[in-house]
Write an enzyme that holds these catalytic residues in place. Structure first.
Site, PDB file in Angstrom:
ATOM      1  N   HIS A 186      -4.669  15.361   1.389  1.00 20.58           N
ATOM      2  CA  HIS A 186      -4.209  14.368   2.364  1.00 20.58           C
ATOM      3  C   HIS A 186      -3.723  15.046   3.637  1.00 20.58           C
ATOM      4  O   HIS A 186      -3.446  16.242   3.654  1.00 20.58           O
ATOM      5  CB  HIS A 186      -3.065  13.515   1.779  1.00 20.58           C
ATOM      6  CG  HIS A 186      -3.551  12.445   0.840  1.00 20.58           C
ATOM      7  ND1 HIS A 186      -3.867  12.705  -0.476  1.00 20.58           N
ATOM      8  CD2 HIS A 186      -3.772  11.120   1.034  1.00 20.58           C
ATOM      9  CE1 HIS A 186      -4.276  11.583  -1.051  1.00 20.58           C
ATOM     10  NE2 HIS A 186      -4.225  10.599  -0.165  1.00 20.58           N
TER      11      HIS A 186
ATOM     12  N   LYS B 187       1.937  13.152   5.060  1.00 13.98           N
ATOM     13  CA  LYS B 187       2.192  12.331   3.867  1.00 13.98           C
ATOM     14  C   LYS B 187       3.462  12.821   3.192  1.00 13.98           C
ATOM     15  O   LYS B 187       3.629  14.021   2.964  1.00 13.98           O
ATOM     16  CB  LYS B 187       1.001  12.425   2.903  1.00 13.98           C
ATOM     17  CG  LYS B 187       1.150  11.542   1.665  1.00 13.98           C
ATOM     18  CD  LYS B 187      -0.154  11.469   0.891  1.00 13.98           C
ATOM     19  CE  LYS B 187      -0.005  10.724  -0.424  1.00 13.98           C
ATOM     20  NZ  LYS B 187       0.480   9.346  -0.246  1.00 13.98           N
TER      21      LYS B 187
ATOM     22  N   GLY C 102       0.813  -1.211   0.000  1.00 15.71           N
ATOM     23  CA  GLY C 102       0.000   0.000   0.000  1.00 15.71           C
ATOM     24  C   GLY C 102       0.840   1.252   0.000  1.00 15.71           C
ATOM     25  O   GLY C 102       0.338   2.343  -0.267  1.00 15.71           O
TER      26      GLY C 102
ATOM     27  N   ALA D 229      -1.387  -1.488  -4.677  1.00 17.13           N
ATOM     28  CA  ALA D 229      -2.583  -0.664  -4.911  1.00 17.13           C
ATOM     29  C   ALA D 229      -2.362   0.713  -4.304  1.00 17.13           C
ATOM     30  O   ALA D 229      -2.126   0.824  -3.095  1.00 17.13           O
ATOM     31  CB  ALA D 229      -3.826  -1.309  -4.302  1.00 17.13           C
TER      32      ALA D 229
END
Ligand code: NAP
Length: 266
Positions: free
Chosen positions: A155, A159, A99, A125
């Site tokens: 986000h 991040k 992920g 993904a």
């Protein structure tokens, strides 16, 4: 029924902790290892608020892969370490569900090559939330009728990478879905550098980073006298877990690379 042994890399992180909780809640999966740079020696159950699970957090992924009898490694670490982790998993004969975002096209080619050579599966993904997968699918459909589009992805402020993997994947699907080119526009006179966003395959992407956010995206199509907005919001990290669990169950029977959850759902 044999349970699928799962090792979580980045187990003490925000996503890793959710994965641990989701794996432990499944009857057909067994948590067999937890690796992270922080929390060494602590019981991962305690770290996740589940009580003792009898699995200590380790820092050496290769050693943990060797000793844990994992069939699948789930990786939610950082863009800086994810490639090394995937290589370590494949070298140990362990499939991977990834992920962690920030992988480049070259990285994906290398992963595919390694996975094929080892006969193991890697599922990457950029977004495991079902709603996000549908958002991308609908965006690809809309691009046939609306070639002009911009993406705003939002986000949380911790991040590391920008734009998000989801935004890049959406832009790729939009490019694949277009049957005509976007209207040519005059080069903008930017009074602030990059204020019009970054261009990827003919789609402008704008990245917002703010505390309080989790993962959100708007895909805004513009046409004659109308706009169409497709929006997805992950309000909680549990939104990613059904997709992660689906991928963990599929991974042992996969050979090579699967990129995107969309190929795993009807
Ligand atoms: P996070 O809270 O920073 O968690 C990452 C964890 O991995 C941290 O505990 C980190 O330790 C640890 N780590 C770093 N290097 C490692 C290594 N070599 N081996 C093992 N563990 C290591 O980040 P997050 O919010 O959980 O996000 C993780 C990744 O998932 C990001 O790339 C994010 O974009 C991505 N993500 C993907 C999805 C999806 O659906 N695909 C959804 C959400 C997030 P330190 O703190 O010491 O560095």
């Amino acid at each position: 029924m044999d349970k699928i042994g799962v090792l979580v890399a980045g187990a003490c992180g925000r996503m890793g902790r959710e994965v641990v909780k989701a794996v432990v809640a499944q009857d057909d999966l067994q948590l067999v290892g937890a690796v992270d740079q922080v929390g060494a020696g602590e019981d991962i159950g305690q770290v996740c608020g589940l009580g003792e699970l009898g699995i200590a957090v380790e820092t050496d992924l290769a050693a943990a892969l060797r000793s844990s009898a994992a069939a699948v490694m789930v990786d939610f670490t950082t863009p800086l370490t994810v490639m090394d982790n995937i290589k370590a998993a494949l070298a140990a004969g362990v499939s991977a569900v990834v992920g962690t975002t920030g992988l480049t096209a070259e990285n994906l080619e290398e992963i595919e090559d390694l996975a094929v050579r080892t006969g193991k599966g890697v599922i990457v993904a950029p977004n495991f939330a079902l709603g996000a997968v549908l958002m991308m699918r609908f965006a690809q459909q809309a691009a046939k009728y609306f070639p002009d589009v911009e993406i705003i992805e939002l986000h949380h402020d911790r991040k590391i990478d920008a734009p998000s993997g989801t935004a890049l994947k959406t832009a790729e699907l939009i490019a694949a879905g277009r049957t005509s080119e976007p209207a040519s526009k005059p080069a903008p006179l930017e009074k602030i550098n990059s204020v019009r966003g970054g261009d990827y395959l003919g789609t402008k992407i704008h990245s917002v980073r703010l505390p309080g956010l989790i993962a959100h995206q708007e895909v805004i199509f513009g046409g004659q006298g109308q706009t169409l907005t497709i929006r997805h919001d992950s309000l909680d990290r549990t939104s990613f877990m059904p997709g992660v669990i689906l991928a963990v169950r599929k991974a042992p029977s996969v050979q090579g690379l699967i990129y995107g959850l969309d190929t795993l759902i009807d």
